[in-house]
Write a protein that holds these residues in place. Structure first.
Motif, mmCIF file in Angstrom:
data_model
loop_
_atom_site.group_PDB
_atom_site.id
_atom_site.type_symbol
_atom_site.label_atom_id
_atom_site.label_comp_id
_atom_site.label_asym_id
_atom_site.label_seq_id
_atom_site.Cartn_x
_atom_site.Cartn_y
_atom_site.Cartn_z
ATOM 1 N N GLY A 71 1.973 3.834 -7.766
ATOM 2 C CA GLY A 71 2.974 4.829 -7.418
ATOM 3 C C GLY A 71 2.610 6.256 -7.747
ATOM 4 O O GLY A 71 3.334 7.185 -7.368
ATOM 5 N N SER A 72 1.494 6.471 -8.447
ATOM 6 C CA SER A 72 1.125 7.839 -8.841
ATOM 7 C C SER A 72 0.745 8.703 -7.646
ATOM 8 O O SER A 72 0.718 9.931 -7.751
ATOM 9 C CB SER A 72 -0.011 7.815 -9.870
ATOM 10 N N HIS A 73 0.475 8.071 -6.493
ATOM 11 C CA HIS A 73 0.141 8.843 -5.292
ATOM 12 C C HIS A 73 1.360 9.597 -4.742
ATOM 13 O O HIS A 73 1.207 10.504 -3.926
ATOM 14 C CB HIS A 73 -0.419 7.921 -4.204
ATOM 15 N N TRP A 94 0.833 -1.209 0.000
ATOM 16 C CA TRP A 94 0.000 0.000 0.000
ATOM 17 C C TRP A 94 0.863 1.253 0.000
ATOM 18 O O TRP A 94 0.638 2.172 -0.803
ATOM 19 C CB TRP A 94 -0.928 -0.028 1.205
ATOM 20 N N GLU A 95 1.848 1.293 0.858
ATOM 21 C CA GLU A 95 2.705 2.469 0.953
ATOM 22 C C GLU A 95 3.459 2.721 -0.348
ATOM 23 O O GLU A 95 3.627 3.862 -0.777
ATOM 24 C CB GLU A 95 3.705 2.305 2.110
ATOM 25 N N GLU A 96 3.897 1.654 -0.988
ATOM 26 C CA GLU A 96 4.691 1.780 -2.200
ATOM 27 C C GLU A 96 3.849 2.081 -3.434
ATOM 28 O O GLU A 96 4.244 2.876 -4.293
ATOM 29 C CB GLU A 96 5.488 0.489 -2.431
ATOM 30 N N ASN A 97 2.676 1.458 -3.528
ATOM 31 C CA ASN A 97 1.896 1.509 -4.769
ATOM 32 C C ASN A 97 0.666 2.399 -4.725
ATOM 33 O O ASN A 97 0.132 2.769 -5.768
ATOM 34 C CB ASN A 97 1.490 0.094 -5.175
ATOM 35 N N GLY A 98 0.159 2.701 -3.532
ATOM 36 C CA GLY A 98 -1.007 3.573 -3.435
ATOM 37 C C GLY A 98 -2.319 2.900 -3.753
ATOM 38 O O GLY A 98 -3.333 3.577 -3.972
ATOM 39 N N TYR A 99 -2.303 1.558 -3.779
ATOM 40 C CA TYR A 99 -3.552 0.813 -3.944
ATOM 41 C C TYR A 99 -3.377 -0.560 -3.321
ATOM 42 O O TYR A 99 -2.258 -0.997 -3.026
ATOM 43 C CB TYR A 99 -3.945 0.688 -5.418
ATOM 44 N N TRP A 151 -10.114 9.335 -16.244
ATOM 45 C CA TRP A 151 -8.997 9.254 -15.307
ATOM 46 C C TRP A 151 -8.859 10.532 -14.495
ATOM 47 O O TRP A 151 -8.923 11.646 -15.027
ATOM 48 C CB TRP A 151 -7.707 8.951 -16.068
ATOM 49 N N HIS A 152 -8.651 10.356 -13.202
ATOM 50 C CA HIS A 152 -8.556 11.490 -12.292
ATOM 51 C C HIS A 152 -7.889 11.085 -10.986
ATOM 52 O O HIS A 152 -7.657 9.896 -10.730
ATOM 53 C CB HIS A 152 -9.956 12.052 -11.996
ATOM 54 N N GLN A 153 -7.587 12.062 -10.184
ATOM 55 C CA GLN A 153 -7.136 11.868 -8.808
ATOM 56 C C GLN A 153 -8.205 12.458 -7.896
ATOM 57 O O GLN A 153 -8.607 13.615 -8.074
ATOM 58 C CB GLN A 153 -5.785 12.570 -8.587
ATOM 59 N N ASP A 154 -8.694 11.682 -6.944
ATOM 60 C CA ASP A 154 -9.712 12.194 -6.027
ATOM 61 C C ASP A 154 -9.241 13.479 -5.355
ATOM 62 O O ASP A 154 -10.035 14.376 -5.054
ATOM 63 C CB ASP A 154 -10.042 11.154 -4.953
ATOM 64 N N TRP A 155 -7.958 13.548 -5.098
ATOM 65 C CA TRP A 155 -7.348 14.709 -4.445
ATOM 66 C C TRP A 155 -7.673 16.014 -5.166
ATOM 67 O O TRP A 155 -7.779 17.075 -4.534
ATOM 68 C CB TRP A 155 -5.841 14.489 -4.391
ATOM 69 N N ARG A 201 -4.516 10.412 -3.935
ATOM 70 C CA ARG A 201 -3.700 10.991 -5.006
ATOM 71 C C ARG A 201 -3.376 9.977 -6.102
ATOM 72 O O ARG A 201 -2.684 10.309 -7.079
ATOM 73 C CB ARG A 201 -2.412 11.579 -4.424
ATOM 74 N N THR A 202 -3.887 8.755 -5.984
ATOM 75 C CA THR A 202 -3.632 7.730 -6.995
ATOM 76 C C THR A 202 -4.484 7.984 -8.240
ATOM 77 O O THR A 202 -5.704 8.138 -8.151
ATOM 78 C CB THR A 202 -3.944 6.331 -6.441
ATOM 79 N N LEU A 203 -3.834 8.017 -9.389
ATOM 80 C CA LEU A 203 -4.564 8.165 -10.654
ATOM 81 C C LEU A 203 -5.381 6.911 -10.921
ATOM 82 O O LEU A 203 -4.869 5.788 -10.841
ATOM 83 C CB LEU A 203 -3.582 8.391 -11.802
ATOM 84 N N HIS A 204 -6.663 7.098 -11.264
ATOM 85 C CA HIS A 204 -7.526 5.950 -11.523
ATOM 86 C C HIS A 204 -8.678 6.343 -12.447
ATOM 87 O O HIS A 204 -8.993 7.523 -12.632
ATOM 88 C CB HIS A 204 -8.077 5.379 -10.211
#
Length: 297
Positions: free
Chosen positions: A154-156, A10-15, A118-122, A201-204
């Protein structure tokens, strides 16, 4: 509930994907409640406080993009968030004091149900720190043809991409943005009762549903209590009196207690303003802004 390896991933990949996060009995009850809402939508002719309707919706063939704020529509969805395996994961990732930002039960209709660009919730709700995430609890099996959630690992940890188009907040990134690394996309499929987690901040995004059945996923968007919103989806609080604001804060508390000392960190922020011509939902925001679709390229 989470292993050391899962937390490190989770820490490394953001999902993350967590299987069997609810019991079979809890899953069955949520499925029944969801099916009852879809059945009741047959009498609805326009989007309202409960439903976002998809193109082609009719009494004969209900087609929804989502059921709005399910945790307020039915108390069982609040119970799942506060008294289940979902709660355990929440506290392991965000700590003991947590708040809900919003929820939605996406019921992406079969045969072409709307994509989410595609977006970042942030980008929608920047806070004083980025200790925020979203859970996606699968109420049915989700395969490749259902328009599953997709993420960029990792996009986060990377930049906040522009979510503006034609001078307004579009709620989506430009498909040709050089920082949108499409070659790294990971698709998250799974069995009913599994839960995806992605950092704010993860792109999805997710493609249209080309299958013959609805894609039913219950989303909760959550924050650590010391992450305070700047503006965005929760900006209704600017209109509240101090008394109403405090009541709203208490009502949004999932576990622990509200925090009155925000934690402020150096995080990338761009306010989601000016609004798109129609910002009543993410679908309307993306459509009315004129943003280009990733899935049409």
């Amino acid at each position: 509930m989470l292993t050391k390896e899962q937390k490190e991933f989770w820490e490394e990949n953001g999902y993350l994907m967590v299987e069997d996060v609810v019991t079979p009995e809890q899953l069955a009850k949520m499925q029944q409640i969801t099916n009852d809402y879809i059945e009741a939508s047959r009498s609805v002719t326009a989007s309202n406080d409960v439903y976002d309707l998809d193109k082609g919706h009719s009494a004969e063939t209900p087609r929804l993009t989502r059921i709005k704020l399910p945790h307020k529509q039915n108390p069982y969805f609040w119970e799942i968030l506060t008294k289940s395996g979902v709660t355990k994961v929440l506290n392991e990732l965000l700590g003991p004091d947590t708040m809900i930002l919003t929820s939605k039960l996406n019921t992406k209709a079969p045969g072409g149900g709307a994509a989410v660009e595609w977006h970042q919730d942030w980008a929608f709700y920047p806070h004083t720190n980025d200790n925020l995430l979203a859970f996606g609890l699968m109420l049915e099996d989700v395969g490749l043809e259902n328009g599953p959630l997709q993420v960029i690992p990792g996009s986060h940890k990377g930049p906040l991409l522009s979510h503006h188009c034609n001078g307004v907040f579009a709620g989506a990134v430009d498909p040709q943005d050089p920082e949108f690394e499409r070659d790294k996309i990971v698709t998250l499929t799974g069995k009913a009762g599994s839960m995806t987690i992605h950092h704010a901040r993860t792109l999805h995004g997710s493609a249209p549903n080309t299958s013959d059945r609805a894609r039913k996923i219950l989303f909760y968007e959550l924050a650590a209590a010391d992450a305070w919103p700047l503006v965005g989806s929760n900006s209704y609080f600017h209109r509240l009196s101090q008394y109403d604001f405090m009541k709203d804060l208490e009502d949004r508390c999932v576990t622990g207690a509200p925090c009155l000392t925000p934690r402020i960190e150096q995080v990338p922020v761009r306010l989601p303003l000016p609004p798109a011509p129609d910002n009543t939902s993410i679908f309307k925001t993306q459509q009315s802004s004129g943003v280009k679709s990733v899935y049409a390229m």
